[in-house]
Write an enzyme that holds these catalytic residues in place. Sequence first.
Site, PDB file in Angstrom:
ATOM      1  N   LYS A  11       0.824  -1.208   0.000  1.00  0.00           N
ATOM      2  CA  LYS A  11       0.000   0.000   0.000  1.00  0.00           C
ATOM      3  C   LYS A  11       0.868   1.273   0.000  1.00  0.00           C
ATOM      4  O   LYS A  11       2.086   1.208   0.245  1.00  0.00           O
ATOM      5  CB  LYS A  11      -0.932  -0.035   1.219  1.00  0.00           C
ATOM      6  CG  LYS A  11      -1.910  -1.224   1.186  1.00  0.00           C
ATOM      7  CD  LYS A  11      -2.912  -1.152   2.333  1.00  0.00           C
ATOM      8  CE  LYS A  11      -3.904  -2.300   2.273  1.00  0.00           C
ATOM      9  NZ  LYS A  11      -4.993  -2.161   3.266  1.00  0.00           N
ATOM     10  N   TYR A  51     -12.197  -1.977  -4.228  1.00  0.00           N
ATOM     11  CA  TYR A  51     -12.784  -2.223  -2.903  1.00  0.00           C
ATOM     12  C   TYR A  51     -14.315  -2.128  -2.916  1.00  0.00           C
ATOM     13  O   TYR A  51     -14.924  -1.849  -1.879  1.00  0.00           O
ATOM     14  CB  TYR A  51     -12.212  -1.227  -1.893  1.00  0.00           C
ATOM     15  CG  TYR A  51     -10.813  -1.579  -1.416  1.00  0.00           C
ATOM     16  CD1 TYR A  51     -10.577  -2.726  -0.661  1.00  0.00           C
ATOM     17  CD2 TYR A  51      -9.728  -0.764  -1.695  1.00  0.00           C
ATOM     18  CE1 TYR A  51      -9.306  -3.044  -0.199  1.00  0.00           C
ATOM     19  CE2 TYR A  51      -8.449  -1.068  -1.250  1.00  0.00           C
ATOM     20  CZ  TYR A  51      -8.246  -2.211  -0.501  1.00  0.00           C
ATOM     21  OH  TYR A  51      -6.993  -2.536  -0.033  1.00  0.00           O
ATOM     22  N   PHE A  59     -15.680   3.056   6.698  1.00  0.00           N
ATOM     23  CA  PHE A  59     -14.281   3.364   6.375  1.00  0.00           C
ATOM     24  C   PHE A  59     -14.010   3.440   4.873  1.00  0.00           C
ATOM     25  O   PHE A  59     -12.866   3.621   4.456  1.00  0.00           O
ATOM     26  CB  PHE A  59     -13.337   2.338   7.025  1.00  0.00           C
ATOM     27  CG  PHE A  59     -13.619   0.907   6.630  1.00  0.00           C
ATOM     28  CD1 PHE A  59     -13.094   0.371   5.465  1.00  0.00           C
ATOM     29  CD2 PHE A  59     -14.406   0.092   7.432  1.00  0.00           C
ATOM     30  CE1 PHE A  59     -13.344  -0.945   5.096  1.00  0.00           C
ATOM     31  CE2 PHE A  59     -14.671  -1.227   7.070  1.00  0.00           C
ATOM     32  CZ  PHE A  59     -14.142  -1.740   5.903  1.00  0.00           C
ATOM     33  N   ARG A  87      -1.882 -14.511   4.373  1.00  0.00           N
ATOM     34  CA  ARG A  87      -2.575 -13.812   5.455  1.00  0.00           C
ATOM     35  C   ARG A  87      -1.876 -14.050   6.801  1.00  0.00           C
ATOM     36  O   ARG A  87      -1.834 -13.168   7.659  1.00  0.00           O
ATOM     37  CB  ARG A  87      -4.051 -14.197   5.475  1.00  0.00           C
ATOM     38  CG  ARG A  87      -4.770 -13.616   4.250  1.00  0.00           C
ATOM     39  CD  ARG A  87      -6.183 -14.089   4.113  1.00  0.00           C
ATOM     40  NE  ARG A  87      -7.088 -13.477   5.074  1.00  0.00           N
ATOM     41  CZ  ARG A  87      -7.592 -12.241   4.966  1.00  0.00           C
ATOM     42  NH1 ARG A  87      -7.246 -11.478   3.938  1.00  0.00           N
ATOM     43  NH2 ARG A  87      -8.422 -11.778   5.859  1.00  0.00           N
ATOM     44  N   THR A  93      -5.634  -7.572  10.289  1.00  0.00           N
ATOM     45  CA  THR A  93      -5.885  -6.248   9.676  1.00  0.00           C
ATOM     46  C   THR A  93      -5.440  -5.116  10.596  1.00  0.00           C
ATOM     47  O   THR A  93      -4.811  -4.154  10.156  1.00  0.00           O
ATOM     48  CB  THR A  93      -7.395  -6.092   9.368  1.00  0.00           C
ATOM     49  OG1 THR A  93      -7.792  -7.191   8.548  1.00  0.00           O
ATOM     50  CG2 THR A  93      -7.686  -4.787   8.655  1.00  0.00           C
ATOM     51  N   ARG A 104       2.594  -6.773   9.307  1.00  0.00           N
ATOM     52  CA  ARG A 104       1.830  -5.658   9.874  1.00  0.00           C
ATOM     53  C   ARG A 104       2.251  -5.347  11.300  1.00  0.00           C
ATOM     54  O   ARG A 104       2.292  -4.182  11.709  1.00  0.00           O
ATOM     55  CB  ARG A 104       0.330  -5.954   9.794  1.00  0.00           C
ATOM     56  CG  ARG A 104      -0.233  -5.778   8.383  1.00  0.00           C
ATOM     57  CD  ARG A 104      -1.614  -6.323   8.290  1.00  0.00           C
ATOM     58  NE  ARG A 104      -2.275  -6.007   7.022  1.00  0.00           N
ATOM     59  CZ  ARG A 104      -3.342  -6.654   6.572  1.00  0.00           C
ATOM     60  NH1 ARG A 104      -3.857  -7.647   7.283  1.00  0.00           N
ATOM     61  NH2 ARG A 104      -3.892  -6.308   5.421  1.00  0.00           N
ATOM     62  N   ASN A 114      -2.166  -0.100   6.773  1.00  0.00           N
ATOM     63  CA  ASN A 114      -1.613  -1.349   7.299  1.00  0.00           C
ATOM     64  C   ASN A 114      -0.675  -2.059   6.322  1.00  0.00           C
ATOM     65  O   ASN A 114      -0.604  -3.273   6.269  1.00  0.00           O
ATOM     66  CB  ASN A 114      -2.730  -2.270   7.787  1.00  0.00           C
ATOM     67  CG  ASN A 114      -3.693  -2.668   6.685  1.00  0.00           C
ATOM     68  OD1 ASN A 114      -3.546  -2.221   5.550  1.00  0.00           O
ATOM     69  ND2 ASN A 114      -4.650  -3.514   7.001  1.00  0.00           N
ATOM     70  N   HIS A 117      -2.042  -5.437   1.464  1.00  0.00           N
ATOM     71  CA  HIS A 117      -3.327  -6.130   1.270  1.00  0.00           C
ATOM     72  C   HIS A 117      -3.070  -7.551   0.820  1.00  0.00           C
ATOM     73  O   HIS A 117      -2.136  -7.803   0.066  1.00  0.00           O
ATOM     74  CB  HIS A 117      -4.153  -5.403   0.194  1.00  0.00           C
ATOM     75  CG  HIS A 117      -5.309  -6.218  -0.309  1.00  0.00           C
ATOM     76  ND1 HIS A 117      -6.506  -6.274   0.347  1.00  0.00           N
ATOM     77  CD2 HIS A 117      -5.433  -7.040  -1.391  1.00  0.00           C
ATOM     78  CE1 HIS A 117      -7.338  -7.090  -0.308  1.00  0.00           C
ATOM     79  NE2 HIS A 117      -6.702  -7.555  -1.367  1.00  0.00           N
ATOM     80  N   GLU A 128      -9.183 -10.561  -7.991  1.00  0.00           N
ATOM     81  CA  GLU A 128      -8.333  -9.403  -7.695  1.00  0.00           C
ATOM     82  C   GLU A 128      -7.092  -9.364  -8.590  1.00  0.00           C
ATOM     83  O   GLU A 128      -6.668  -8.293  -9.020  1.00  0.00           O
ATOM     84  CB  GLU A 128      -7.923  -9.413  -6.221  1.00  0.00           C
ATOM     85  CG  GLU A 128      -9.110  -9.141  -5.297  1.00  0.00           C
ATOM     86  CD  GLU A 128      -8.714  -9.115  -3.840  1.00  0.00           C
ATOM     87  OE1 GLU A 128      -9.600  -8.923  -3.010  1.00  0.00           O
ATOM     88  OE2 GLU A 128      -7.519  -9.286  -3.524  1.00  0.00           O
TER      89      GLU A 128
HETATM   90  P1  CMP Z   1      -7.463  -4.731   3.110  1.00  0.00           P
HETATM   91  O1  CMP Z   1      -6.987  -6.143   3.298  1.00  0.00           O
HETATM   92  O2  CMP Z   1      -6.784  -3.928   2.100  1.00  0.00           O
HETATM   93  O3  CMP Z   1      -9.031  -4.790   2.771  1.00  0.00           O
HETATM   94  C1  CMP Z   1      -9.943  -3.827   3.237  1.00  0.00           C
HETATM   95  C2  CMP Z   1      -9.278  -2.767   4.012  1.00  0.00           C
HETATM   96  O4  CMP Z   1     -10.137  -1.910   4.685  1.00  0.00           O
HETATM   97  C3  CMP Z   1      -8.431  -3.386   5.076  1.00  0.00           C
HETATM   98  O5  CMP Z   1      -7.320  -3.982   4.486  1.00  0.00           O
HETATM   99  C4  CMP Z   1      -8.155  -2.214   5.990  1.00  0.00           C
HETATM  100  O6  CMP Z   1      -6.985  -1.509   5.652  1.00  0.00           O
HETATM  101  C5  CMP Z   1      -9.365  -1.342   5.746  1.00  0.00           C
HETATM  102  N1  CMP Z   1     -10.172  -1.304   6.942  1.00  0.00           N
HETATM  103  C6  CMP Z   1     -10.863  -2.287   7.505  1.00  0.00           C
HETATM  104  N2  CMP Z   1     -11.487  -1.856   8.611  1.00  0.00           N
HETATM  105  C7  CMP Z   1     -11.176  -0.565   8.737  1.00  0.00           C
HETATM  106  C8  CMP Z   1     -11.502   0.443   9.666  1.00  0.00           C
HETATM  107  N3  CMP Z   1     -12.302   0.172  10.700  1.00  0.00           N
HETATM  108  N4  CMP Z   1     -10.994   1.663   9.467  1.00  0.00           N
HETATM  109  C9  CMP Z   1     -10.201   1.923   8.401  1.00  0.00           C
HETATM  110  N5  CMP Z   1      -9.860   1.015   7.490  1.00  0.00           N
HETATM  111  C10 CMP Z   1     -10.326  -0.208   7.666  1.00  0.00           C
END
Ligand code: CMP
Length: 143
Positions: A11, A51, A59, A87, A93, A104, A114, A117, A128
Amino acid sequence: MHMERTLAILKPDCVRKGLVGEVIRRIQEAGFVLRALRMQQLTREEAEGFYAVHKGRPFFDELTKFMSSGPCVPMVLEKENAVEDFRALIGATDPAEAAEGTIRHAFADNKGQNIVHGSDSVANGTIEAGYFFCERELVANGA
Ligand code: CMP
């Protein structure tokens, strides 16, 4: 032996922090083979498309704004059990919940920013990967 593919995205925070090399090193050390990789900056629309499943979540705006805020590095990774293993390598996450030794845990600031992805299922991995790369871009041997 059942080979699987997953889509990873380093990211914009990963790029900004100068961690692209370090994160790819960890990914390769864990046995993932690179099948495709590029650096690109997503438009807001492209981030919203990628997304789309999160549309309507609180979010969503923050997420798509962040993901289009600078260059990112999408890549297709191949390995036995790639989706689950990737993962595990990146951790939860929310970095506060990510296990020690995960990417992470080491580098992420918060749930939104974070670092990386990873696809959440084999089916989504295929979808994807297709969002970023065409068949022609998937190389045969990226070990
Ligand atoms: P990712 O695996 O890229 O897929 C969805 C993304 O949404 C996730 O990683 C997070 O970075 C983001 N995400 C999920 N929950 C939240 C949250 N509560 N606030 C901000 N970002 C979020």
